[in-house]
Design a protein around this motif. Sequence first.
Motif: not given
Length: 624
Positions: A486-487, A540-543, A569-571
């Motif tokens: 998906v991402i 991609g996770l933000e979208t 930490k990255a997300i």
Amino acid sequence: MLKKAAWQPSPAAGEARTASSKDQYIDPVGVLRVLRRRWAVIASILALAVAVAGIYVATTSQRYTASSLLLFNVRDAEQFQQRGYPNPTADSAYIDSQVEVLRSEAIARSVVRNLNLLSDPEFISRTGGLVGIFGKISSAIFGSGTKPNQEGRAVAAFQRNLTIKRIGSTYVIQIDYRSLDATKAARISNAVTEAYLSDQNASKYRFSYDIDAWLRDRLDKLKAQAQNSERAVAEYKAKSNVVGADAPLLSGQQLADLSSGRRVLLKDLESSAQSHRMLYETFLQRVTEFTNQQSFPTNEARIVSEASPLLVKNDPKPVLVLGAATILGLIGGLAVAFGREYLDKSFRSSEQVEKELGTECLGVLPTIGPARDRLPNRRRDGESGDRSMPTFARKHRFVVREPFSQFAETVRSSKIAADVAGLHRPNKVIGITSVRPKEGKTLFAANLSEMMALCGCKVLLIDCQLRNAGMTAQFAPAAKAGVIEVITGQAAVKDVIWRDSSTNLSFLPAVKAVANRDPTAGRVLGPAAMCQLTQLTSAGLETLLQSVQDFYDYVILDLASLTPMADVKAISHLIDSFILVIELGGTSQEAAIDALDSAPPIFEKLLGVVLNQHRQSRLKRLAR
């Protein structure tokens, strides 16, 4: 050190507060919890001590103890002492000295020889029981050193069973001897007193003989001096033709014939002779008194009670030994229990979480028993194209099967905490993480999502553990695509979401193959490629999250652990709240503090901590 406490509604919503510090004091309830938590250790050490004591009592030969009493006749001995000389037996230190004499090797050897104990097996055989066993082991490991002769071994065995003690501050000494035979014990105890008295008499006679020889030699010298002095006076008188300077027969003419110098010399000679005579007579009188005293058969000590055989075995005493072992075992168990508690830096209670991390403990999850469901039918779940979540995952759907269990109540309290936090700030996206891997965060994330869905909320559960897609193996084992597709734009969300028909929970899987492979090329990724994939996943996770938030009340992310990976930490900027799962009794406090200190954004958004993997039978011990 962490300072922020769990978020709670306040006039300034969302504002961090400092955890209240507690004074250091002994908490009786805390002590009781330690005892109840460590009861197995205490019981084990206590049982071991009692077992060792029982073995000692069972393997140690029963012994009899016989006692005799020795009295020092202080008052009787004083009448035979010379006037003006102190009585040594009246001194308390003298009595203590005689106790040591009775314990001496000389007395022991005398009794061994007098009673011919060298032929007694009790004195020449090896020690039995636990002492003998330990002695053999010690000799085998460290060596036996110099081997004692037969008499030395008998003397050592004799002294081990002999007890000499003074009764209080009296002049009575008690001689106890232990033996396997009651008659032998009494005979040896009496023999010790007799050997002591004989030794004292022999010592006295040796001393008297030496003193008598010295006195006679000194007396002879004094006598010779007196005689020489008198002889000198007589010779001088004869030479001067006088009887004596004060003699009544001395005429005036004789006195006139004597010069004053000769009279002085004569007086000096007579005075010297008289002094030597008096010294000799005085010394002779003292020698006579000493000789008469030494010839009188007296002794400072006498036997007031002889030992007699006892028919009651009194050593070892089972009640005393077992009682002492119980007390020592209990003390040792408590020491080990509190020592382990002091050295154990893991989280053991909700109070420790709140005190050390400064955040709220949402609850304690008991351990769920092993699931007995069979594996799913892959044709039914995959080939048909039906994306319904299977019902075989009992642990991950435990709140659905057991909605009134204690496990479900703890999960429900976490759901309520999320609802309350959502009243004051955005709280749709909730990340479930842990300090280290395998602390049960996936199990909690699945059940929290099911609980929210049961309560009527629209929930999307996303498996974000790209290195180990454990939740996907339970909820969508036949999935061909998931969050990575998906991402990266290879699939639409609606085409890869699986649903639970009973709770209407939506689940976005993570195909396990993407954990270490490039999804486009199918090749193994290196460190640089993994870093690029992490950045791609973050963007991609933000979208993805922005596209699904309008359709769901909650989006639950099953994240990786805080250590050793850096994925969370990255997300962290994409997530509204975090729930930290900590293994009770496993994860150290220092590790949890370091993990949260290294990720301030996660700590600021921390909704609370859930203690996991607690035994059901011990849950009440940590109840607040």
